[in-house]
Design a protein around this motif. Structure first.
Motif, PDB file in Angstrom:
ATOM      1  N   ASN A  45      43.518  37.589  57.671  1.00  0.00           N
ATOM      2  CA  ASN A  45      43.935  37.578  59.070  1.00  0.00           C
ATOM      3  C   ASN A  45      44.031  38.999  59.603  1.00  0.00           C
ATOM      4  O   ASN A  45      43.514  39.314  60.659  1.00  0.00           O
ATOM      5  N   ASP A  46      44.711  39.882  58.866  1.00  0.00           N
ATOM      6  CA  ASP A  46      44.934  41.229  59.381  1.00  0.00           C
ATOM      7  C   ASP A  46      43.641  42.018  59.345  1.00  0.00           C
ATOM      8  O   ASP A  46      43.086  42.278  58.281  1.00  0.00           O
TER       9      ASP A  46
ATOM     10  N   ASN B  97      49.503  29.252  65.026  1.00  0.00           N
ATOM     11  CA  ASN B  97      48.787  29.489  66.290  1.00  0.00           C
ATOM     12  C   ASN B  97      49.776  29.468  67.456  1.00  0.00           C
ATOM     13  O   ASN B  97      49.434  29.095  68.579  1.00  0.00           O
TER      14      ASN B  97
ATOM     15  N   ASP C  27      32.292  36.844  68.707  1.00  0.00           N
ATOM     16  CA  ASP C  27      31.728  38.190  68.787  1.00  0.00           C
ATOM     17  C   ASP C  27      30.197  38.147  68.632  1.00  0.00           C
ATOM     18  O   ASP C  27      29.455  38.797  69.369  1.00  0.00           O
TER      19      ASP C  27
ATOM     20  N   GLN D 236      40.505  36.400  61.950  1.00  0.00           N
ATOM     21  CA  GLN D 236      41.595  35.725  62.670  1.00  0.00           C
ATOM     22  C   GLN D 236      42.650  36.710  63.138  1.00  0.00           C
ATOM     23  O   GLN D 236      43.803  36.355  63.353  1.00  0.00           O
ATOM     24  N   ASP D 237      42.279  37.972  63.298  1.00  0.00           N
ATOM     25  CA  ASP D 237      43.264  39.012  63.614  1.00  0.00           C
ATOM     26  C   ASP D 237      43.842  38.871  65.021  1.00  0.00           C
ATOM     27  O   ASP D 237      45.006  39.159  65.248  1.00  0.00           O
ATOM     28  N   GLN D 238      43.013  38.473  65.956  1.00  0.00           N
ATOM     29  CA  GLN D 238      43.473  38.486  67.350  1.00  0.00           C
ATOM     30  C   GLN D 238      43.311  37.114  68.000  1.00  0.00           C
ATOM     31  O   GLN D 238      42.429  36.343  67.638  1.00  0.00           O
ATOM     32  N   ARG D 239      44.196  36.850  68.955  1.00  0.00           N
ATOM     33  CA  ARG D 239      44.069  35.640  69.767  1.00  0.00           C
ATOM     34  C   ARG D 239      43.962  36.071  71.228  1.00  0.00           C
ATOM     35  O   ARG D 239      44.330  37.180  71.578  1.00  0.00           O
ATOM     36  N   ILE D 240      43.478  35.162  72.045  1.00  0.00           N
ATOM     37  CA  ILE D 240      43.294  35.496  73.455  1.00  0.00           C
ATOM     38  C   ILE D 240      44.396  34.802  74.245  1.00  0.00           C
ATOM     39  O   ILE D 240      44.537  33.570  74.160  1.00  0.00           O
TER      40      ILE D 240
ATOM     41  N   SER E 171      40.781  30.920  74.300  1.00  0.00           N
ATOM     42  CA  SER E 171      39.424  31.501  74.328  1.00  0.00           C
ATOM     43  C   SER E 171      38.647  31.079  75.572  1.00  0.00           C
ATOM     44  O   SER E 171      37.789  31.813  76.063  1.00  0.00           O
TER      45      SER E 171
ATOM     46  N   GLU F 155      52.376  34.101  71.694  1.00  0.00           N
ATOM     47  CA  GLU F 155      52.958  35.387  71.335  1.00  0.00           C
ATOM     48  C   GLU F 155      54.477  35.435  71.551  1.00  0.00           C
ATOM     49  O   GLU F 155      55.209  36.023  70.764  1.00  0.00           O
TER      50      GLU F 155
END
Ligand code: FAD
Length: 282
Positions: A30-31, A160, A263, A35-39, A43, A163
């Protein structure tokens, strides 16, 4: 990760996939990894904002039925109610999905075999589910809400939650082939909570909501995540990106970086757009 049984997945595909991500660790961690970032907002926000900028040029509910690329004529893209003309066409979808479009003239054999090879895979029908809670309760117990298993109907779970932690969300991937007892939605919701309770404790049973998407039922996507059977890439891999007449191919499967991810979809689109520019310039 590849949504298929190891003995049926092309090693060449796995190696390509890993190389495009920069190795195995970026894919599974993840880091700093996939899966490091979420929008914020989900998405879909990216597509919605791009569509807002493009305005009326984006046509929804107009699946393309046919693409015609006849010599000395403008290209024609035909839907049920519209015929659009163009100098070039970019097709941005998985190779298997292109099988639903009629191409006139027919695609060259190697490109067709690439797409049909992709479409006939023995895929695991995957369901992505989100189990909702009042809060991410697992965090107070020192758990990160992540789980991977090859001994459970649920193969993959991520925390999930939004934030601000205003609610708790556990995102789960499961294959109904692996758990026929969870084949219908209601039993799946119950069974999933019970399974999560094994990993995150009895509070996992107190869900406040449940949302799921069964990817095998999506009419416009040939499954969820794409494994590839041996032989398909070896025979037709070079046609993943190679233009066919005035048709240019994008879609994440054609990406050299982060193939299979968002990406990759973006870089593949940029590559196809630049190929079109070059071709028009020429
Ligand atoms: C459950 C799930 C979870 C994922 N999680 C992540 C993640 O955490 N991070 C990440 O980076 N990636 C993730 N991915 C992968 C990511 O969604 C894809 O890599 C990305 O969407 C590929 O983009 P694309 O533009 O190549 O194709 P798509 O997003 O598949 O877009 C193709 C589009 O073409 C449309 N279409 C199909 N046929 C026609 C037709 N005949 N006419 C017109 N339109 C048509 C489809 O409806 C679709 O909208 C996930 C995928 C799934 C399924």
């Amino acid at each position: 990760m590849w949504a298929g049984y190891p003995e049926r997945i092309s090693l060449l595909w796995v190696l390509h996939y890993l190389r495009s991500a920069g190795g195995l660790l970026p894919v599974i961690l993840n880091d700093g990894g996939a899966q490091d970032q979420r929008i914020v907002g989900g998405s879909q926000v990216i597509s919605e904002r791009m569509a807002a900028d493009l305005g009326g040029r984006v046509l929804l509910k107009q699946p393309v039925l046919r693409i015609e690329d006849r010599p000395r004529e403008r290209m024609r893209v035909v839907t049920a109610t519209e015929t659009l003309t163009a100098d070039r066409v970019i097709v941005a979808m998985a190779p298997a999905d292109t099988m639903r479009i009629e191409f006139v003239p027919a695609l060259p054999k190697p490109r067709l075999e690439l797409a049909s090879g992709w479409a006939r895979l023995p895929r695991l029908p995957l369901v992505k589910a989100a189990v909702l809670y009042e809060s991410p309760f697992w965090r107070a117990e020192g758990l990160n809400g992540a789980m991977q298993s090859d001994r459970s109907p649920v193969q993959l779970v991520f925390d999930n939650s939004p934030e601000d932690a205003s609610m708790g969300v556990l995102s789960c991937f499961l294959s109904v082939v692996e758990c026929p007892h969870l084949a219908d939605r209601r039993t799946r919701e119950e069974g999933l909570k019970q399974e999560l309770a094994r990993y995150f404790g009895p509070k996992a049973l107190d869900a406040t909501g449940y949302v799921e998407k069964d990817w095998s039922t999506d009419p416009w996507s040939t499954g969820c995540i794409w494994p590839l059977t041996p032989g398909v890439l070896t025979a037709g891999g070079e046609h993943l990106r190679k233009p066919t007449g005035r048709i240019f191919w994008a879609g994440t499967e054609s990406a050299k970086r982060w193939c299979g991810y968002m990406d990759g979809a973006i870089s593949a689109g940029a590559r196809a757009a630049s190929e079109v520019q070059t071709s028009l310039g020429a």
